[in-house]
Design a protein around this motif. Structure first.
Motif, PDB file in Angstrom:
ATOM      1  N   SER A 164      49.614  43.806  44.604  1.00  0.00           N
ATOM      2  CA  SER A 164      48.793  42.592  44.650  1.00  0.00           C
ATOM      3  C   SER A 164      49.669  41.361  44.405  1.00  0.00           C
ATOM      4  O   SER A 164      49.408  40.286  44.952  1.00  0.00           O
ATOM      5  CB  SER A 164      47.664  42.678  43.621  1.00  0.00           C
ATOM      6  OG  SER A 164      48.164  42.992  42.341  1.00  0.00           O
ATOM      7  N   LEU A 194      39.967  45.272  44.034  1.00  0.00           N
ATOM      8  CA  LEU A 194      39.588  43.911  43.648  1.00  0.00           C
ATOM      9  C   LEU A 194      39.871  43.696  42.161  1.00  0.00           C
ATOM     10  O   LEU A 194      39.828  44.634  41.362  1.00  0.00           O
ATOM     11  CB  LEU A 194      38.099  43.682  43.921  1.00  0.00           C
ATOM     12  CG  LEU A 194      37.649  43.687  45.388  1.00  0.00           C
ATOM     13  CD1 LEU A 194      36.140  43.461  45.465  1.00  0.00           C
ATOM     14  CD2 LEU A 194      38.386  42.615  46.187  1.00  0.00           C
ATOM     15  N   ASP A 195      40.116  42.462  41.822  1.00  0.00           N
ATOM     16  CA  ASP A 195      40.300  42.120  40.411  1.00  0.00           C
ATOM     17  C   ASP A 195      39.008  42.437  39.629  1.00  0.00           C
ATOM     18  O   ASP A 195      37.910  42.295  40.175  1.00  0.00           O
ATOM     19  CB  ASP A 195      40.624  40.619  40.303  1.00  0.00           C
ATOM     20  CG  ASP A 195      41.012  40.235  38.902  1.00  0.00           C
ATOM     21  OD1 ASP A 195      42.177  40.458  38.545  1.00  0.00           O
ATOM     22  OD2 ASP A 195      40.133  39.749  38.154  1.00  0.00           O
ATOM     23  N   TYR A 198      35.860  40.428  39.911  1.00  0.00           N
ATOM     24  CA  TYR A 198      34.987  40.616  41.075  1.00  0.00           C
ATOM     25  C   TYR A 198      34.379  42.016  41.108  1.00  0.00           C
ATOM     26  O   TYR A 198      33.352  42.226  41.754  1.00  0.00           O
ATOM     27  CB  TYR A 198      35.771  40.398  42.373  1.00  0.00           C
ATOM     28  CG  TYR A 198      36.371  39.029  42.494  1.00  0.00           C
ATOM     29  CD1 TYR A 198      35.582  37.928  42.841  1.00  0.00           C
ATOM     30  CD2 TYR A 198      37.729  38.821  42.247  1.00  0.00           C
ATOM     31  CE1 TYR A 198      36.135  36.665  42.947  1.00  0.00           C
ATOM     32  CE2 TYR A 198      38.288  37.562  42.346  1.00  0.00           C
ATOM     33  CZ  TYR A 198      37.487  36.491  42.696  1.00  0.00           C
ATOM     34  OH  TYR A 198      38.037  35.238  42.793  1.00  0.00           O
ATOM     35  N   LEU A 210      43.123  41.919  43.895  1.00  0.00           N
ATOM     36  CA  LEU A 210      42.826  41.088  45.062  1.00  0.00           C
ATOM     37  C   LEU A 210      41.478  40.391  44.880  1.00  0.00           C
ATOM     38  O   LEU A 210      40.686  40.743  44.010  1.00  0.00           O
ATOM     39  CB  LEU A 210      42.802  41.942  46.332  1.00  0.00           C
ATOM     40  CG  LEU A 210      44.052  42.757  46.660  1.00  0.00           C
ATOM     41  CD1 LEU A 210      43.943  43.347  48.068  1.00  0.00           C
ATOM     42  CD2 LEU A 210      45.312  41.909  46.545  1.00  0.00           C
ATOM     43  N   THR A 211      41.224  39.429  45.731  1.00  0.00           N
ATOM     44  CA  THR A 211      39.944  38.717  45.728  1.00  0.00           C
ATOM     45  C   THR A 211      39.149  39.134  46.972  1.00  0.00           C
ATOM     46  O   THR A 211      39.708  39.662  47.944  1.00  0.00           O
ATOM     47  CB  THR A 211      40.159  37.192  45.776  1.00  0.00           C
ATOM     48  OG1 THR A 211      40.604  36.848  47.096  1.00  0.00           O
ATOM     49  CG2 THR A 211      41.183  36.740  44.745  1.00  0.00           C
ATOM     50  N   PRO A 212      37.850  38.855  46.979  1.00  0.00           N
ATOM     51  CA  PRO A 212      37.071  39.122  48.196  1.00  0.00           C
ATOM     52  C   PRO A 212      37.591  38.340  49.402  1.00  0.00           C
ATOM     53  O   PRO A 212      37.415  38.783  50.546  1.00  0.00           O
ATOM     54  CB  PRO A 212      35.658  38.673  47.800  1.00  0.00           C
ATOM     55  CG  PRO A 212      35.611  38.848  46.314  1.00  0.00           C
ATOM     56  CD  PRO A 212      36.992  38.475  45.838  1.00  0.00           C
ATOM     57  N   HIS A 214      40.806  37.810  50.090  1.00  0.00           N
ATOM     58  CA  HIS A 214      41.872  38.658  50.647  1.00  0.00           C
ATOM     59  C   HIS A 214      41.262  39.741  51.531  1.00  0.00           C
ATOM     60  O   HIS A 214      41.728  40.004  52.644  1.00  0.00           O
ATOM     61  CB  HIS A 214      42.668  39.341  49.521  1.00  0.00           C
ATOM     62  CG  HIS A 214      43.558  38.434  48.741  1.00  0.00           C
ATOM     63  ND1 HIS A 214      43.457  38.285  47.380  1.00  0.00           N
ATOM     64  CD2 HIS A 214      44.588  37.642  49.123  1.00  0.00           C
ATOM     65  CE1 HIS A 214      44.379  37.438  46.951  1.00  0.00           C
ATOM     66  NE2 HIS A 214      45.077  37.028  47.989  1.00  0.00           N
ATOM     67  N   MET A 215      40.221  40.405  51.005  1.00  0.00           N
ATOM     68  CA  MET A 215      39.624  41.527  51.744  1.00  0.00           C
ATOM     69  C   MET A 215      39.017  41.052  53.059  1.00  0.00           C
ATOM     70  O   MET A 215      39.087  41.757  54.071  1.00  0.00           O
ATOM     71  CB  MET A 215      38.578  42.241  50.887  1.00  0.00           C
ATOM     72  CG  MET A 215      39.158  43.033  49.722  1.00  0.00           C
ATOM     73  SD  MET A 215      40.406  44.271  50.214  1.00  0.00           S
ATOM     74  CE  MET A 215      39.427  45.408  51.199  1.00  0.00           C
ATOM     75  N   THR A 244      30.103  44.247  41.506  1.00  0.00           N
ATOM     76  CA  THR A 244      30.905  45.324  42.099  1.00  0.00           C
ATOM     77  C   THR A 244      30.226  45.879  43.355  1.00  0.00           C
ATOM     78  O   THR A 244      30.850  45.975  44.421  1.00  0.00           O
ATOM     79  CB  THR A 244      31.114  46.464  41.084  1.00  0.00           C
ATOM     80  OG1 THR A 244      31.639  45.926  39.878  1.00  0.00           O
ATOM     81  CG2 THR A 244      32.065  47.503  41.634  1.00  0.00           C
ATOM     82  N   ASN A 247      30.113  43.247  46.178  1.00  0.00           N
ATOM     83  CA  ASN A 247      31.367  43.084  46.913  1.00  0.00           C
ATOM     84  C   ASN A 247      31.688  44.304  47.773  1.00  0.00           C
ATOM     85  O   ASN A 247      32.264  44.165  48.853  1.00  0.00           O
ATOM     86  CB  ASN A 247      32.508  42.784  45.931  1.00  0.00           C
ATOM     87  CG  ASN A 247      32.557  41.312  45.558  1.00  0.00           C
ATOM     88  OD1 ASN A 247      32.560  40.448  46.431  1.00  0.00           O
ATOM     89  ND2 ASN A 247      32.568  41.015  44.274  1.00  0.00           N
TER      90      ASN A 247
END
Length: 260
Positions: A164, A194-195, A198, A210-212, A214-215, A244, A247
């Motif tokens: 990451s 994800l972190d 999130y 990661l963040t949403p 990034h995804m 959770t 996302n």
């Protein structure tokens, strides 16, 4: 779409057995139109409910996964799997290899490359077992936790991985790597990629993820690939509408919208 509510090898936070129902519940409030990608979800989806797993018995559950997916593949369907703990990915990939041998794209906070961890088959050994199935390659994205044994194994066998931190510093490199993939792929998403801000309700939360956003970028690129199957695992949400499961549902919503 098939739920596999199996979580018998959890070692920290159990509850992935609730993942399939939590993800479905979280998806009910989504619009059919996806504003981010200017696409309306029209991809045909058949929700087959949940597989009847054998609690505490991975060998028997694995046999049932293989039997069920073998029948589904005979209808030329592409499996979209809601886990369940990550161990379930092994029999899924094993079945898919009977048709084609896909590249494995693995989103996860952990490498899951231990040889043994509470036995040969567990959430921490699943990618080692998949490596032994000899896929063309494994690409790990978002990892940030591993044992010394795992990192040495990965480096010795030239398995590609992007932490990451690497993504934070140079996301374009990872996007280019995904863009360059040729041939069929199987995508497995452990939601702990994800972190925890999130996705806190996971089996093994790990900071600096990661963040949403990034995804969204990664799923947009992957959607243009020949996806043989997709799973999302390790959602342990016990309540309605937590971030959770929301996302996790969004990742699926984005993929299916882009595939429409």
């Amino acid at each position: 779409m098939l739920g596999i509510p199996f979580d018998s090898t959890a070692t920290y936070m159990p509850g992935a057995r609730f993942g399939p129902s939590a993800i479905r519940e979280a998806s009910y409030n989504f619009e059919k139109y996806n504003l981010t990608f200017n696409k309306e979800l029209r991809a045909p989806i058949f929700d087959l409910g949940d597989l009847r797993v054998s609690a505490g018995n991975f060998k028997e559950t694995s046999r049932r996964i293989i039997d069920t997916l073998t029948r589904l593949l005979s209808y030329d369907l592409k499996p979209l799997i809601l886990g369940g703990e990550h161990t379930i990915t092994y029999p899924i990939v094993k079945v898919l290899q009977s048709k084609q041998n896909p590249i494995i794209v693995h989103f996860d906070a952990h490498m899951d490359m231990r040889d043994h961890y509470n036995g040969k088959f567990s959430h921490a050994t699943v990618m080692r077992r998949i490596y032994e199935l000899e896929p063309p390659s494994i690409i790990m994205i978002g990892v940030r936790s591993a044992s010394k044994e795992e990192i040495e194994f990965v480096q010795e066998h030239e398995i590609e991985y992007y932490t990451s931190q690497m993504i934070q510093e140079n996301m374009e490199e990872v996007k280019c790597k995904i863009e360059s993939i040729k041939g069929p792929v199987y995508v497995t998403v452990d939601i702990d990629v994800l972190d925890p801000s999130y996705a806190p309700m996971v089996g093994n939360p790990t900071p600096c993820g990661l963040t949403p956003f990034h995804m969204e970028k990664f799923i947009e690129i992957i959607s243009r690939k020949d996806i043989m199957g997709f799973d999302i695992v390790e959602v342990t949400s016990p309540v309605k509408g937590d971030q959770t499961s929301l996302n996790a549902a969004k990742i699926l919503h984005d993929l299916l919208s882009l595939k429409s």
